[in-house]
Design a protein around this motif. Structure first.
Motif, PDB file in Angstrom:
ATOM      1  N   GLU A   1       0.815  -1.215   0.000  1.00 10.78           N
ATOM      2  CA  GLU A   1       0.000   0.000   0.000  1.00 10.78           C
ATOM      3  C   GLU A   1       0.850   1.267   0.000  1.00 10.78           C
ATOM      4  OE1 GLU A   1      -3.218   0.112   2.871  1.00 10.78           O
ATOM      5  OE2 GLU A   1      -3.321  -2.079   2.859  1.00 10.78           O
ATOM      6  N   ASP A   2       1.961   1.251   0.717  1.00 14.26           N
ATOM      7  CA  ASP A   2       2.780   2.459   0.802  1.00 14.26           C
ATOM      8  C   ASP A   2       3.323   2.869  -0.567  1.00 14.26           C
ATOM      9  OD1 ASP A   2       4.385   0.184   0.704  1.00 14.26           O
ATOM     10  OD2 ASP A   2       5.646   0.752   2.419  1.00 14.26           O
ATOM     11  N   ILE A   3       3.903   1.905  -1.287  1.00 15.60           N
ATOM     12  CA  ILE A   3       4.464   2.204  -2.607  1.00 15.60           C
ATOM     13  C   ILE A   3       3.350   2.515  -3.611  1.00 15.60           C
ATOM     14  CG2 ILE A   3       5.810   1.275  -4.538  1.00 15.60           C
ATOM     15  CD1 ILE A   3       7.474   2.063  -2.107  1.00 15.60           C
ATOM     16  N   ALA A   4       2.212   1.851  -3.486  1.00 13.63           N
ATOM     17  CA  ALA A   4       1.090   2.115  -4.399  1.00 13.63           C
ATOM     18  C   ALA A   4       0.619   3.564  -4.276  1.00 13.63           C
ATOM     19  CB  ALA A   4      -0.062   1.156  -4.117  1.00 13.63           C
ATOM     20  N   ILE A   5       0.507   4.044  -3.051  1.00 17.09           N
ATOM     21  CA  ILE A   5       0.114   5.451  -2.850  1.00 17.09           C
ATOM     22  C   ILE A   5       1.140   6.378  -3.487  1.00 17.09           C
ATOM     23  CG2 ILE A   5      -0.199   7.264  -1.119  1.00 17.09           C
ATOM     24  CD1 ILE A   5      -1.276   5.030   0.769  1.00 17.09           C
ATOM     25  N   LEU A   6       2.398   6.097  -3.275  1.00 23.85           N
ATOM     26  CA  LEU A   6       3.453   6.943  -3.820  1.00 23.85           C
ATOM     27  C   LEU A   6       3.547   6.826  -5.339  1.00 23.85           C
ATOM     28  CD1 LEU A   6       6.176   6.299  -1.092  1.00 23.85           C
ATOM     29  CD2 LEU A   6       4.870   8.405  -1.462  1.00 23.85           C
ATOM     30  N   ALA A   7       3.257   5.645  -5.878  1.00 20.78           N
ATOM     31  CA  ALA A   7       3.252   5.476  -7.337  1.00 20.78           C
ATOM     32  C   ALA A   7       2.159   6.346  -7.959  1.00 20.78           C
ATOM     33  CB  ALA A   7       3.032   4.008  -7.703  1.00 20.78           C
ATOM     34  N   GLY A   8       1.006   6.378  -7.314  1.00 18.48           N
ATOM     35  CA  GLY A   8      -0.060   7.256  -7.797  1.00 18.48           C
ATOM     36  C   GLY A   8       0.336   8.716  -7.712  1.00 18.48           C
ATOM     37  N   ASP A   9       0.925   9.095  -6.584  1.00 17.48           N
ATOM     38  CA  ASP A   9       1.401  10.476  -6.419  1.00 17.48           C
ATOM     39  C   ASP A   9       2.434  10.824  -7.478  1.00 17.48           C
ATOM     40  OD1 ASP A   9      -0.219  10.606  -4.193  1.00 17.48           O
ATOM     41  OD2 ASP A   9       1.416  10.369  -2.743  1.00 17.48           O
ATOM     42  N   GLY A  10       3.341   9.882  -7.736  1.00 15.46           N
ATOM     43  CA  GLY A  10       4.390  10.113  -8.715  1.00 15.46           C
ATOM     44  C   GLY A  10       3.830  10.323 -10.114  1.00 15.46           C
ATOM     45  N   LEU A  11       2.857   9.510 -10.496  1.00 17.81           N
ATOM     46  CA  LEU A  11       2.238   9.639 -11.817  1.00 17.81           C
ATOM     47  C   LEU A  11       1.477  10.961 -11.946  1.00 17.81           C
ATOM     48  CD1 LEU A  11       0.976   5.991 -12.311  1.00 17.81           C
ATOM     49  CD2 LEU A  11       2.615   7.171 -13.786  1.00 17.81           C
ATOM     50  N   LEU A  12       0.782  11.352 -10.894  1.00 21.76           N
ATOM     51  CA  LEU A  12       0.002  12.590 -10.935  1.00 21.76           C
ATOM     52  C   LEU A  12       0.907  13.804 -11.162  1.00 21.76           C
ATOM     53  CD1 LEU A  12      -2.642  14.165 -10.596  1.00 21.76           C
ATOM     54  CD2 LEU A  12      -2.242  14.127  -8.121  1.00 21.76           C
ATOM     55  N   THR A  13       1.960  13.893 -10.396  1.00 23.22           N
ATOM     56  CA  THR A  13       2.837  15.058 -10.517  1.00 23.22           C
ATOM     57  C   THR A  13       3.649  15.025 -11.807  1.00 23.22           C
ATOM     58  OG1 THR A  13       4.432  13.908  -9.112  1.00 23.22           O
ATOM     59  CG2 THR A  13       2.990  15.487  -8.047  1.00 23.22           C
ATOM     60  N   TYR A  14       4.089  13.842 -12.203  1.00 24.84           N
ATOM     61  CA  TYR A  14       4.879  13.722 -13.430  1.00 24.84           C
ATOM     62  C   TYR A  14       4.057  14.096 -14.656  1.00 24.84           C
ATOM     63  CZ  TYR A  14       8.069  11.704 -16.889  1.00 24.84           C
ATOM     64  OH  TYR A  14       8.924  11.509 -17.954  1.00 24.84           O
ATOM     65  N   ALA A  15       2.755  13.862 -14.601  1.00 23.42           N
ATOM     66  CA  ALA A  15       1.881  14.185 -15.732  1.00 23.42           C
ATOM     67  C   ALA A  15       2.004  15.660 -16.126  1.00 23.42           C
ATOM     68  CB  ALA A  15       0.432  13.849 -15.394  1.00 23.42           C
ATOM     69  N   PHE A  16       1.996  16.534 -15.145  1.00 25.94           N
ATOM     70  CA  PHE A  16       2.081  17.971 -15.428  1.00 25.94           C
ATOM     71  C   PHE A  16       3.474  18.358 -15.923  1.00 25.94           C
ATOM     72  CE2 PHE A  16      -1.450  17.506 -12.458  1.00 25.94           C
ATOM     73  CZ  PHE A  16      -2.445  18.188 -13.161  1.00 25.94           C
ATOM     74  N   GLU A  17       4.496  17.763 -15.319  1.00 27.92           N
ATOM     75  CA  GLU A  17       5.861  17.993 -15.793  1.00 27.92           C
ATOM     76  C   GLU A  17       6.004  17.557 -17.248  1.00 27.92           C
ATOM     77  OE1 GLU A  17      10.371  16.186 -15.148  1.00 27.92           O
ATOM     78  OE2 GLU A  17       8.857  15.870 -13.583  1.00 27.92           O
ATOM     79  N   PHE A  18       5.382  16.424 -17.582  1.00 24.58           N
ATOM     80  CA  PHE A  18       5.518  15.863 -18.922  1.00 24.58           C
ATOM     81  C   PHE A  18       4.874  16.772 -19.974  1.00 24.58           C
ATOM     82  CE2 PHE A  18       4.873  12.687 -22.308  1.00 24.58           C
ATOM     83  CZ  PHE A  18       6.157  12.148 -22.358  1.00 24.58           C
ATOM     84  N   ILE A  19       3.720  17.328 -19.649  1.00 20.43           N
ATOM     85  CA  ILE A  19       3.087  18.273 -20.579  1.00 20.43           C
ATOM     86  C   ILE A  19       3.981  19.492 -20.778  1.00 20.43           C
ATOM     87  CG2 ILE A  19       1.147  19.853 -20.926  1.00 20.43           C
ATOM     88  CD1 ILE A  19      -0.603  17.890 -19.353  1.00 20.43           C
ATOM     89  N   ALA A  20       4.433  20.070 -19.687  1.00 23.41           N
ATOM     90  CA  ALA A  20       5.212  21.308 -19.746  1.00 23.41           C
ATOM     91  C   ALA A  20       6.545  21.122 -20.456  1.00 23.41           C
ATOM     92  CB  ALA A  20       5.444  21.840 -18.332  1.00 23.41           C
ATOM     93  N   SER A  21       7.153  19.961 -20.294  1.00 25.67           N
ATOM     94  CA  SER A  21       8.506  19.751 -20.809  1.00 25.67           C
ATOM     95  C   SER A  21       8.546  19.179 -22.224  1.00 25.67           C
ATOM     96  CB  SER A  21       9.275  18.807 -19.880  1.00 25.67           C
ATOM     97  OG  SER A  21       9.360  19.331 -18.580  1.00 25.67           O
ATOM     98  N   ASN A  22       7.459  18.573 -22.686  1.00 30.83           N
ATOM     99  CA  ASN A  22       7.524  17.823 -23.941  1.00 30.83           C
ATOM    100  C   ASN A  22       6.607  18.315 -25.055  1.00 30.83           C
ATOM    101  OD1 ASN A  22       9.324  15.256 -23.349  1.00 30.83           O
ATOM    102  ND2 ASN A  22       8.056  15.592 -21.529  1.00 30.83           N
ATOM    103  N   THR A  23       5.690  19.215 -24.761  1.00 31.82           N
ATOM    104  CA  THR A  23       4.783  19.708 -25.796  1.00 31.82           C
ATOM    105  C   THR A  23       5.533  20.641 -26.742  1.00 31.82           C
ATOM    106  OG1 THR A  23       2.952  19.598 -24.214  1.00 31.82           O
ATOM    107  CG2 THR A  23       2.584  20.841 -26.250  1.00 31.82           C
ATOM    108  N   GLN A  24       5.400  20.359 -28.039  1.00 29.58           N
ATOM    109  CA  GLN A  24       6.104  21.151 -29.044  1.00 29.58           C
ATOM    110  C   GLN A  24       5.127  21.743 -30.052  1.00 29.58           C
ATOM    111  OE1 GLN A  24       9.081  18.565 -30.736  1.00 29.58           O
ATOM    112  NE2 GLN A  24      10.350  18.616 -28.894  1.00 29.58           N
TER     113      GLN A  24
END
Length: 309
Positions: free
Chosen positions: A121-144
């Protein structure tokens, strides 16, 4: 992955558009983009957990909706793909968290053990958190080839869709409604226009924003998405009753066990099917003025009511 039967075009669909081929091609593009979007680095465990759920298959309807709406509005797959991937990251986060014991408490998702059953459960919660935050970084850094103003508008649209004003708020009301026998239609609609519909709407609207769509087009796309979002949830509720665990890829009958407020519980199965079809018809009506450019979105709307999982 979509089963072969699920990829066939619904009856009555125009012979000029092959939904099966379209979904297969777009899904392959999305899968390749997702695989390359998240390399494993130190600490390996969290990246492996994130990739485990992100690459677990699924219909990929949300990113495909984003790509289709961008193309309808005159954009390209390339300019929309980072946002499409981000939308799937956010969706995957919601599934990881939804399956946790404190939420819906499920052991299977997309035919595989849920994230917390594999990583805890601990890693699952953090995996979800990681995906959520990375999603915004990915848009900002990769959209051309998209203006900064449009990228910012997309990020704001997605953030609202998954926060307390959207997915999170819908999930809260859903949890609070469990076991209550007198849930009204208004409450049920609130749950699902926020928990399911808000993200689906973001998928469609964000694609159009990236392409520079005008206000009227955005409004039509928004109404289309709101209608298919609610229809999608009604069909989900129906399938929880009528489909097997093998078809769903997750535990069947969970809604009944948890005494959840559902549309079949409110209206019955047959009336639920009628209302879902009415919503799909209304959604397609919003796209009538776009001609053949709207064929993918129209066919996807039909697919929502004919799917088996």
């Amino acid at each position: 992955m979509l089963a072969t039967d699920d990829l066939h075009a619904p009856k009555g669909e125009s012979a000029t558009f092959d939904l099966s081929t379209y979904l297969t091609q777009q899904q392959a593009l999305v899968e390749a983009a997702l695989d390359s979007s998240l390399p494993v680095t130190y600490p390996e465990k969290i990246y492996e957990a994130m990739r485990y759920s992100l690459l677990a298959g699924g219909k990929r309807l949300r990113p495909i909706l984003c790509l289709a709406s961008c193309e309808l509005a005159g954009g390209t797959v390339e300019m929309a793909m980072p946002t499409a991937c981000a939308l799937e990251m956010v969706h995957t986060m919601s599934l990881i968290h939804d399956d946790l014991p404190a939420m819906d408490n499920d052991d299977y998702r997309r035919g595989k053990l849920t994230n917390h059953k594999v990583y805890g459960e601990d890693i699952a919660i953090l995996a979800g958190d990681g995906l959520l935050t990375y999603a915004f970084e990915f848009i900002a850094s990769n959209t051309q080839n998209v203006s900064a103003a449009r990228v910012l508008q997309v990020i704001a649209q997605l953030a609202k869709a998954v926060g307390a004003a959207g997915l999170v708020g819908g999930q809260v009301v859903d949890l609070e409604s469990e076991g209550k026998p007198d849930i009204q239609e208004e409450t049920l609609n609130f749950i699902h226009t926020h928990k399911t519909g808000a993200l689906l709407e973001a998928c469609v609207v964000c694609g159009a924003i990236l392409a520079g769509a005008e206000s009227e087009t955005l409004q039509r796309m928004s109404r289309y998405a709101q209608n298919i979002g609610l229809a999608f949830q009604i069909v989900d509720d129906i399938l929880d009753i009528t489909a097997t665990q093998e078809e769903l890829g997750k535990t069947a009958g969970k809604d009944i066990q948890a005494q959840k407020a559902t549309y079949p519980r409110l209206w019955g199965l047959e009336e639920s099917k009628v209302k879902a079809q009415q919503l799909i018809d209304a959604a397609k009506g919003e796209l009538a003025t776009f001609g053949e450019k709207a064929n993918p979105l129209i066919a996807i709307a039909d697919f929502i009511t004919t799917r088996t999982h």
